[in-house]
Design a protein around this motif. Structure first.
Motif, PDB file in Angstrom:
ATOM      1  N   GLY A  83       0.762  -0.948   0.181  1.00 41.37           N
ATOM      2  CA  GLY A  83      -0.036   0.090  -0.054  1.00 41.37           C
ATOM      3  C   GLY A  83       0.812   1.069  -0.153  1.00 41.37           C
ATOM      4  O   GLY A  83       2.034   1.415   0.117  1.00 41.37           O
ATOM      5  N   GLU A  88      -2.024   3.677   4.705  1.00 40.96           N
ATOM      6  CA  GLU A  88      -3.349   3.274   3.754  1.00 40.96           C
ATOM      7  C   GLU A  88      -3.549   1.616   3.949  1.00 40.96           C
ATOM      8  O   GLU A  88      -4.842   1.271   3.872  1.00 40.96           O
ATOM      9  CB  GLU A  88      -2.681   3.374   2.519  1.00 40.96           C
ATOM     10  CG  GLU A  88      -3.764   3.135   1.342  1.00 40.96           C
ATOM     11  CD  GLU A  88      -3.460   3.395   0.012  1.00 40.96           C
ATOM     12  OE1 GLU A  88      -3.731   4.256  -0.643  1.00 40.96           O
ATOM     13  OE2 GLU A  88      -2.997   2.163  -0.691  1.00 40.96           O
ATOM     14  N   PHE A  92      -7.322   0.331   4.915  1.00 45.88           N
ATOM     15  CA  PHE A  92      -8.031  -0.995   4.199  1.00 45.88           C
ATOM     16  C   PHE A  92      -8.280  -1.907   5.291  1.00 45.88           C
ATOM     17  O   PHE A  92      -9.233  -2.680   4.884  1.00 45.88           O
ATOM     18  CB  PHE A  92      -7.072  -1.327   3.065  1.00 45.88           C
ATOM     19  CG  PHE A  92      -6.937  -0.290   1.932  1.00 45.88           C
ATOM     20  CD1 PHE A  92      -7.797   0.673   1.489  1.00 45.88           C
ATOM     21  CD2 PHE A  92      -5.541  -0.459   0.984  1.00 45.88           C
ATOM     22  CE1 PHE A  92      -7.531   1.562   0.480  1.00 45.88           C
ATOM     23  CE2 PHE A  92      -5.554   0.463  -0.125  1.00 45.88           C
ATOM     24  CZ  PHE A  92      -6.392   1.375  -0.200  1.00 45.88           C
ATOM     25  N   GLN A  95     -11.510  -1.402   7.034  1.00 46.89           N
ATOM     26  CA  GLN A  95     -12.701  -1.614   6.174  1.00 46.89           C
ATOM     27  C   GLN A  95     -12.858  -3.300   5.882  1.00 46.89           C
ATOM     28  O   GLN A  95     -14.052  -3.654   5.842  1.00 46.89           O
ATOM     29  CB  GLN A  95     -12.370  -0.906   4.972  1.00 46.89           C
ATOM     30  CG  GLN A  95     -12.515   0.602   5.010  1.00 46.89           C
ATOM     31  CD  GLN A  95     -12.118   1.116   3.882  1.00 46.89           C
ATOM     32  OE1 GLN A  95     -12.935   1.562   2.901  1.00 46.89           O
ATOM     33  NE2 GLN A  95     -11.042   1.478   3.629  1.00 46.89           N
ATOM     34  N   LEU A 232      -8.059  -7.582   1.699  1.00 45.97           N
ATOM     35  CA  LEU A 232      -7.459  -6.404   1.501  1.00 45.97           C
ATOM     36  C   LEU A 232      -7.612  -6.061   0.009  1.00 45.97           C
ATOM     37  O   LEU A 232      -7.865  -4.694  -0.417  1.00 45.97           O
ATOM     38  CB  LEU A 232      -5.915  -6.323   1.885  1.00 45.97           C
ATOM     39  CG  LEU A 232      -5.779  -6.436   3.329  1.00 45.97           C
ATOM     40  CD1 LEU A 232      -4.254  -6.310   3.785  1.00 45.97           C
ATOM     41  CD2 LEU A 232      -6.306  -5.095   4.199  1.00 45.97           C
ATOM     42  N   ILE A 235     -10.801  -4.396  -1.103  1.00 44.66           N
ATOM     43  CA  ILE A 235     -11.098  -3.086  -0.587  1.00 44.66           C
ATOM     44  C   ILE A 235     -10.150  -2.014  -1.777  1.00 44.66           C
ATOM     45  O   ILE A 235     -10.906  -1.123  -2.352  1.00 44.66           O
ATOM     46  CB  ILE A 235     -10.692  -2.750   0.701  1.00 44.66           C
ATOM     47  CG1 ILE A 235     -11.647  -3.902   1.586  1.00 44.66           C
ATOM     48  CG2 ILE A 235     -10.883  -1.089   1.454  1.00 44.66           C
ATOM     49  CD1 ILE A 235     -12.990  -3.382   1.589  1.00 44.66           C
ATOM     50  N   LYS A 236      -8.957  -2.352  -1.762  1.00 49.71           N
ATOM     51  CA  LYS A 236      -8.063  -1.416  -2.532  1.00 49.71           C
ATOM     52  C   LYS A 236      -8.755  -1.393  -4.033  1.00 49.71           C
ATOM     53  O   LYS A 236      -8.765  -0.513  -4.420  1.00 49.71           O
ATOM     54  CB  LYS A 236      -6.720  -2.141  -2.427  1.00 49.71           C
ATOM     55  CG  LYS A 236      -5.835  -1.571  -3.315  1.00 49.71           C
ATOM     56  CD  LYS A 236      -5.351  -2.189  -4.769  1.00 49.71           C
ATOM     57  CE  LYS A 236      -4.326  -1.552  -5.685  1.00 49.71           C
ATOM     58  NZ  LYS A 236      -4.382  -2.165  -6.900  1.00 49.71           N
ATOM     59  N   PHE A 239     -11.102   1.157  -4.650  1.00 52.15           N
ATOM     60  CA  PHE A 239     -10.829   2.296  -4.134  1.00 52.15           C
ATOM     61  C   PHE A 239     -10.140   3.055  -5.006  1.00 52.15           C
ATOM     62  O   PHE A 239     -10.154   4.313  -5.311  1.00 52.15           O
ATOM     63  CB  PHE A 239      -9.865   2.224  -2.745  1.00 52.15           C
ATOM     64  CG  PHE A 239      -9.517   3.521  -2.168  1.00 52.15           C
ATOM     65  CD1 PHE A 239     -10.241   4.494  -1.509  1.00 52.15           C
ATOM     66  CD2 PHE A 239      -8.113   3.727  -2.234  1.00 52.15           C
ATOM     67  CE1 PHE A 239      -9.753   5.671  -0.885  1.00 52.15           C
ATOM     68  CE2 PHE A 239      -7.564   4.923  -1.935  1.00 52.15           C
ATOM     69  CZ  PHE A 239      -8.391   5.829  -1.313  1.00 52.15           C
ATOM     70  N   THR A 243      -2.524   2.224  -6.591  1.00 51.68           N
ATOM     71  CA  THR A 243      -2.148   3.046  -5.481  1.00 51.68           C
ATOM     72  C   THR A 243      -0.434   3.391  -5.307  1.00 51.68           C
ATOM     73  O   THR A 243      -0.190   4.391  -4.686  1.00 51.68           O
ATOM     74  CB  THR A 243      -2.467   2.463  -4.147  1.00 51.68           C
ATOM     75  OG1 THR A 243      -1.980   0.955  -4.331  1.00 51.68           O
ATOM     76  CG2 THR A 243      -3.927   2.313  -4.144  1.00 51.68           C
TER      77      THR A 243
END
Lengths: 352, 352
Positions: A83, A88, A92, A95, A232, A235-236, A239, A243
């Motif tokens: 990340g 970050e 994640f 969440q 993870l 979620i990433k 988003f 990243t």
């Protein structure tokens, strides 16, 4: 407050990082940066990444970096998540693994970003008290409803748990995810990475910011069971597909290949930490045994006064205006020369 | 699916970006990257940022870059937000301005990340139909309950709304935030930035990925009323204090100071777009008038077959297996030589 803000924006309680003064002639011991530069090999690899390929997106899967981290940590690439800084990665993880209506547990005195994430994602939390010596009372972290998170070593105390203690926390939370935030682990604590093979509920997070002197590239990662890593990624990928930029990827890949350099600078930081501990103790400061690249110190005067007096003299340390620790300051470990200057200025403040 | 995943992780429907093939000998026209490299001044500034300061965190407030963007866009620095790619900016905006239980509106055919964000943050949405020529039916975006988002020009069609139409949408949603996603605006559409002075509910998002050939550094930004910007900052500072690394910051700052270079390459892309449109029309392809750096094209054959045939020949374009647009392909504008090769290969596929 705006009529256009969501409930989430209205109720957010943003994190306040340590000051980042614009002046360059200060001694900056307030955000736990490494006093030594990244390795020449790391910088060279970053230079090579600056080319016409920057017009292209970076790898969305960061496969090459995952392979390198996997080899280093002796896990499979499917056990690795990467990340944009470990903050970050933690955002994640909150969440992916924690839920509204299921309170999580973390220590009362700890990294103050945890309650910020919890507020943002509507996750209730219980702050569990530390022992009077600031060590984590392991039993307080048993039987969480929604999960557990703590740094090892803890921040801002620098105190570490042994692996046996971490294993007991895992065994008493088998249905919840336990996150061990190892931002500072390379300065002397034991890593829990090898426990990820045994405990599918364990996520270990890491950063290159401190140990590898790369706070400026924003690179964090996590190690865990592949099902946690997949959570993870879900979620990433909901988003931001990309990243990590190309230059940071190149720097991180090179840094992990240049461990001799980094273990040398880490050892230097540890030596300077021991020298500084002794020097401060000889001034009758209470210094907690640290396994991190900072010291948590109770001065023999008002802590806020010392923080402000040092700042006037161009030395930034961290003061937390927070119950139970407002008598302490946190001092990042700089170079020998910087720490000698710190001790010298403290002596002058004492005698003035 | 894991017992350890949150409801959010279980229900996430991650975005699937265009393929990023590892081979370098392909013609890549599938993710709207710029065919020209970043400017020499941009690369030079990034080289200069590779130094021992990388051990330090970047600026959490990115003040210098905000000042530069503000001067460029003729707004105040307090009207500027900066993120790790415009995807991150959009993700923050969904959290800051949209709410569970208040449905937002966006076009039925549009950037397919919008429903992904909405799912992640529990925001209900209504996809409003386009006109039969794929243009946005403005009235369909009136009177939203929770807000509006659309790209201008729209993706993957490339069709733009005029400012008057955008202003009507704003006037019919005065209590909701309207996000105009201007990822492709510099290739020929009108920017709505000047409307941000008049409409406190307007947020305009931008990226350096396409116009400035910097997809590899991950840099997006938003312009809006300072209260909207503060809302974004509240979310960002509850998520990650330092989202932009030092080298990307340096590159973005330099890119905005080197606009002559970028306007030259943007003009070249526009010329190549017109040449390609003509060439494809002469093959009896239907080509929608584009103000972006891509063409949305209905071939005179099965679209998926053409996509696959081109891929076999080393040319990547984008095919969307999605209702109403599965007869089309989206082709990013490359160099003249790449587009000549594309047309040549399409001719061969037609005659085979």
């Amino acid at each position: 407050m705006s009529q256009f803000w969501s409930k989430k924006a209205k109720e957010a309680k943003p994190y306040v990082p340590g000051e980042q003064p614009a002046e360059t002639d200060v001694i900056k011991l307030n955000t736990n940066e490494n006093p030594y530069p990244p390795s020449p090999m790391t910088l060279e690899a970053m230079h090579r990444a600056i080319n016409s390929d920057l017009r292209r997106y970076p790898s969305p899967t960061v496969t090459e970096l995952k392979n390198i981290i996997a080899a280093r940590e002796k896990v499979a690439p499917s056990n690795v998540f990467v990340g944009n800084g470990s903050d970050e990665v933690l955002a994640f993880a909150f969440q992916a693994f924690f839920e509204p209506n299921k309170p999580i547990k973390f220590p009362e005195t700890t990294y103050s970003f945890y309650p910020v994430y919890a507020n943002l994602y509507d996750i209730p939390f219980q702050k569990v008290p530390l022992n009077t010596d600031f060590s984590i009372d392991v039993e307080n972290l048993y039987d969480s409803v929604g999960g557990v998170i703590f740094p090892n070593p803890n921040a801002p105390t620098g105190l570490a748990l042994r692996l046996g203690a971490i294993e007991r926390i895992l065994q008493q939370n088998t249905n919840q995810v336990v996150i061990v935030d190892e931002a500072y682990v390379e300065f002397g604590a034991e890593t829990a990475v090898k426990l990820t093979e045994l405990y599918p509920n364990l996520l270990v997070t890491r950063t290159l910011s401190k140990s590898h002197a790369l706070a400026g590239i924003r690179l964090g990662y996590a190690i865990g069971n592949e099902v946690l890593i997949e959570g993870l990624e879900r979620i990433k990928n909901s988003f931001n597909s990309y990243t990590i930029n190309r230059v940071s990827l190149a720097g991180a890949e090179a840094a992990f290949k240049d461990e001799v350099y980094y273990s040398t600078t880490i050892n230097q930081v540890k030596q300077t930490r021991e020298w500084t501990s002794e020097a401060l103790r000889s001034l009758n400061f209470e210094v907690i045994d640290s396994t991190a690249n900072f010291l948590f110190v109770k001065p023999n005067m008002n802590a806020k006064f010392l923080y402000e007096s040092l700042k006037e003299r161009g030395i930034y340390v961290r003061y937390f205006n927070e119950s139970k620790i407002d008598g302490y300051i946190r001092i990042s470990i700089g170079t020998d020369a910087e720490m000698e200057q710190l001790v010298e200025q403290i002596k002058r403040i004492i005698s003035s």
